[in-house]
Design a protein around this motif. Structure first.
Motif, short mmCIF file in Angstrom:
data_model
loop_
_atom_site.label_atom_id
_atom_site.label_comp_id
_atom_site.label_asym_id
_atom_site.label_seq_id
_atom_site.Cartn_x
_atom_site.Cartn_y
_atom_site.Cartn_z
N SER B 270 37.62 10.95 96.99
CA SER B 270 38.59 11.79 97.76
C SER B 270 38.08 11.29 99.13
CB SER B 270 38.45 13.32 97.62
OG SER B 270 38.64 13.68 96.30
N GLU B 271 36.82 11.45 99.32
CA GLU B 271 36.39 10.85 100.80
C GLU B 271 36.94 9.64 101.21
OE1 GLU B 271 32.40 13.19 101.76
OE2 GLU B 271 32.23 10.97 102.11
N THR B 272 36.48 8.43 100.44
CA THR B 272 36.76 7.09 100.61
C THR B 272 38.27 6.89 100.80
OG1 THR B 272 36.35 6.67 98.31
CG2 THR B 272 34.66 6.14 100.06
N LEU B 273 39.10 7.61 99.69
CA LEU B 273 40.46 7.33 99.79
C LEU B 273 40.97 8.07 100.94
CD1 LEU B 273 41.23 7.56 96.02
CD2 LEU B 273 40.98 5.47 97.29
N ALA B 274 40.35 9.11 101.49
CA ALA B 274 41.20 9.62 102.54
C ALA B 274 41.01 8.88 103.69
CB ALA B 274 40.80 11.13 102.70
N ILE B 275 40.07 8.43 103.95
CA ILE B 275 39.69 7.64 105.23
C ILE B 275 40.17 6.16 105.09
CG2 ILE B 275 37.68 9.07 105.95
CD1 ILE B 275 36.05 7.08 105.32
N PHE B 276 40.37 5.60 103.94
CA PHE B 276 40.95 4.22 103.82
C PHE B 276 42.47 4.01 104.58
CE2 PHE B 276 43.24 0.95 101.30
CZ PHE B 276 42.31 0.09 101.71
N ASN B 277 42.37 2.87 105.19
CA ASN B 277 43.50 2.67 105.81
C ASN B 277 44.38 2.09 105.09
OD1 ASN B 277 45.64 1.84 107.76
ND2 ASN B 277 44.26 0.72 108.82
N TRP B 278 45.59 3.03 104.51
CA TRP B 278 46.50 2.46 103.46
C TRP B 278 47.33 1.38 104.04
CZ3 TRP B 278 45.90 3.63 98.51
CH2 TRP B 278 44.97 4.75 98.18
#
Lengths: 427, 332
Positions: B270-278
């Motif tokens: 969740s952490e890495t996907l939330a801060i990933f620049n989509w």
């Protein structure tokens, strides 16, 4: 109350406060009255924080380790309320954007609340979680997409939103209200669960409030810091430090006395008895028809309001609002040491603990530096030991260790503190 | 395709790494919570302490002039686990057991763990300083680049990351075998389920408590050391580790080691996907998308500086809607 004994002033109290008075006189003699008055104004603000924690922990057994967050929230609120307004902000599109932000925030909250009530209109156990998830996601997107352009606009045109120029006392009142609102939300989530969860939640919330205040430059100027904050008494503009600090000190003292009297009265009233019953035997209290969670929420909110007030008083005295200046050690754990050392459940104990611990705290920094200097000198002379260059910053860490050691030792050796709680009995 | 590899590197591998760290921390935390019945606030700093012990051990060995084919820290963390486990038992004997034996309320022991947290924090910073330290002081870490067909970009995995993934897999299997096959492991589960029943059926509580601290301390040390090797040793991580591992333990259900592992990966991803620049993933489609739909420069769900909000929001949502956690732990 006719049925409860009048508060006695036993020998122990007199002795303890006499020792404290001697220490205070000693500090004045050694450090000069201008500096000492500053120390005691800060110690007085800490006494209010300690009273707030004492009703949460001492009266109701609630474990709040997010004191720093409530202090920071109160301080920020009071800063924004009382700081002179920023004409550049009111001339820009900023106010409209802020109103838009508030509307979106309110809509988001409403959306989540409605999703939580959806079972009343026939949403089944499968549909409801889905609705809640959609509501949270929608609220999040609605708010975050607005914040970024708003922050850019305000920071570009006006640096930050500035204050509202309200009187200081209004700022302090608002500080207590905002801290209370945050406490209401945290308490609502956690108080029905085991006590440990409140600790974790308050700990996390404090970090998030601090992160927010540090990064929301449009709201608090972030790392640029805001100063000078207005004082409720004349400021030491003309160099009369002692007079204005003494006035501030008397204001703090009056507030402490008022809060103390109110809390003592509440403690001896049926309300205080009920709180102790809930603390000491939750099941029995519940069986007697007391709404345990509601009462706990009540006292949690009260305590946090005092913390918000204390935080606002501290920050106005310091006169500089710096979000990086809120530190767990100084603003959470130090208050804990004050309360458990002074005697949890005893308001005089909390005040005594706050004053004594704060004096020791301010005097300990030079002592720690001196100690490490000695280590450096003798380590070099006797063992040829080359001290690391950052020894001074490490010396400050000594205080972290000592605070931790004090907490564990007090719990082991004197769990009731210097002035133990005295439970009023019916005569 | 390039963007997809970027996604694999930045989101999937990072999530796997940080998820493993959280899982290792959360297993110890959930066992302590389940068996000793208190929230061990000092767990984040126990991880830092473990990393520090590893650094000291590796430093001491390198002073003797031993040459090793792999970086010393990668070996030193194994004995450091044993040392941290002993320290954890010592802390329990000194600070928690006396309170337990006096019959203090659990919340008093939580408070003692706050004291222990501050002591560990202070101690590590006095000894190691407040700055960051590199765990690979003797030789640089190897970096494995895995070529993928059809793209010049490569999957990147560093040496400590590979060790971490392997270690987590081994630890999970070993823990599973221990809890289901070994006598002591079964006793631990029994105490966690019902301490009174366990005691009257002849289980030695002291052994169970010691085993809990050995597992908790050892895994905390491994997690802290490998995290510090992946980046650098920072003495002030404390709450930044504590909140995610608490979220993981509560998501997984208190007292449920498998839940904690799942929770750790959930929080990590969740952490890495939330801060990933989509928006990186959308850029290749910029030509295909209708003209009015412009791909913004930054499409991260959460700004990086608010990373700590992710575990916290997960924690709040779980506490509100399902306080027992996904795996139906105990409502404590």
């Amino acid at each position: 109350m006719a049925t409860t004994a009048a508060p006695r002033l036993p020998g122990r109290d007199i002795l303890v406060f006499a020792i404290l008075a001697v220490i205070i006189v000693g500090v004045y003699a050694a450090q000069g009255s201008v500096y000492s008055t500053r120390v005691f104004v800060e110690a007085g603000c800490y006494a209010i924080l300690a009273l707030g924690l004492n009703i949460q922990w001492g009266y109701a057994g609630l474990f709040n380790v997010g004191i720093m967050g409530f202090i920071a929230a109160g301080a920020a609120t009071s800063m924004i309320a009382t700081f002179p307004s920023n004409p550049a902000f009111w001339a820009s599109d900023g106010p409209v954007l802020i109103v838009g932000f508030i509307i979106r925030l309110a809509l988001g909250v409403l959306l989540i609340v409605f999703a939580n009530l959806s079972h009343h209109v026939g949403a089944g156990p499968r549909l409801k979680p889905l609705l809640i998830a959609i509501a949270i996601a929608a609220a999040w997107i609605m708010v975050t997409t607005h914040v970024e352009p708003m922050a850019r606009e305000i920071e570009g045109k006006a640096t930050w939103i500035g204050g509202f120029g309200l009187p200081v006392f209004a700022g302090w009142l608002l500080a207590a209200v905002v801290a209370g609102l945050i406490a209401w939300f945290v308490g609502k989530v956690c108080l029905g669960l085991r006590a440990d969860y409140l600790a974790i939640a308050t700990l996390g919330f404090a970090q998030i409030i601090k992160t927010f205040l540090k990064n929301a430059d449009w709201l608090t100027k972030g790392t640029l810091t805001v100063s000078p904050l207005p004082w409720p008494v004349p400021r030491p503009e003309a160099g009369e430090f002692l007079l204005s600090r003494a006035l501030y000190l008397s204001l703090v003292a009056v507030l402490i006395v008022l809060i103390y009297l109110a809390l003592e009265r509440a403690y001896r009233a049926p309300w205080g008895r009920m709180m102790r019953a809930i603390r000491d035997n939750e099941e029995a209290a519940e069986a007697m028809g007391k709404d345990v969670n509601r009462r706990r929420l009540e006292i949690f909110v009260f305590g946090c309001m005092l913390m918000g007030l204390g935080g606002a008083m501290l920050i106005h005295f310091a006169s500089v609002f710096d979000p990086a200046g809120f530190i767990d050690l100084n603003h959470t754990f130090l208050v804990w040491v004050m309360v458990i050392l002074g005697g949890s459940g005893n308001n005089r104990g909390a005040i005594f603990g706050a004053l004594l611990v704060y004096i020791i705290w301010t005097m300990s920094a030079p002592v720690a530096s001196w100690l490490f200097d000695q280590i450096r000198t003798y380590g070099d002379a006797w063992f040829g030991w080359q001290a690391p260059a950052d020894l001074d910053s490490r010396a400050l860490q000594m205080r972290v260790f000592v605070i931790g050691l004090t907490i564990t030792l007090v719990l082991r050796l004197a769990p009731r503190g210097v002035l133990p709680e005295e439970i009023p009995h019916k005569q | 395709m390039d963007e997809f590899v970027f996604f694999l590197n930045k989101a999937v591998i990072s999530g796997l790494i940080i998820g493993s760290i959280y899982a290792l921390g959360a297993v110890g935390l959930t066992l302590i919570f389940g068996i000793l019945r208190f929230a061990h606030i000092a767990h984040g700093d126990m991880m830092t302490l473990g990393a520090f012990v590893t650094l000291v051990l590796a430093g001491a060995v390198s002073l003797t002039g031993v040459q090793s084919p792999v970086p010393l820290s990668l070996i030193a963390f194994i004995p450091a686990m044993a040392i941290t486990a002993v320290v954890a038992i010592g802390i329990d004997r000194m600070f928690y057991r006396p309170l337990r034996e006096r019959g203090s309320r659990p919340i008093i022991i939580v408070m003692a763990s706050v004291g222990v947290m501050l002591m560990l924090q202070g101690l590590v910073r006095i000894l190691a300083g407040v700055g960051t330290r590199n765990m690979f002081f003797d030789q640089p870490k190897d970096i494995y680049r895995i070529a993928l067909p059809g793209t010049p970009r490569e999957l990147v995995l560093t040496e400590p990351q590979a060790v971490l993934i392997g270690f987590t897999a081994v630890a999970v299997i070993a823990l599973h075998l221990f809890l289901t096959r070994a006598r002591l492991g079964k006793a631990m589960r029994a105490v966690s389920d019902n301490p009174d029943l366990a005691r009257i059926s002849g289980i030695d509580i002291n052994h169970v408590v010691a085993a809990t601290w050995v597992i908790g301390g050892g895994l905390a040390c491994a997690a802290g050391s490998l995290l510090s090797m992946d980046v650098v040793l920072k003495p002030d991580l404390s709450f930044n580790l504590l909140l995610p591992i608490f979220a993981a333990a509560i998501v997984g259900g208190i007292g449920q080691p498998y839940g904690a592992i799942a929770g750790g990966f959930l929080v990590g991803f969740s952490e890495t996907l939330a801060i990933f620049n989509w928006s990186v993933l959308l850029r290749p489609f910029a030509g295909v998308l209708p003209a009015w739909l412009e791909v913004p420069g930054n499409l991260a769900l959460v700004p990086t500086e608010y990373k700590l909000m992710v575990p916290f929001v997960i924690l709040i949502i779980v506490l509100v809607y399902r306080p027992t956690g996904i795996f139906r732990g105990r409502v404590l």
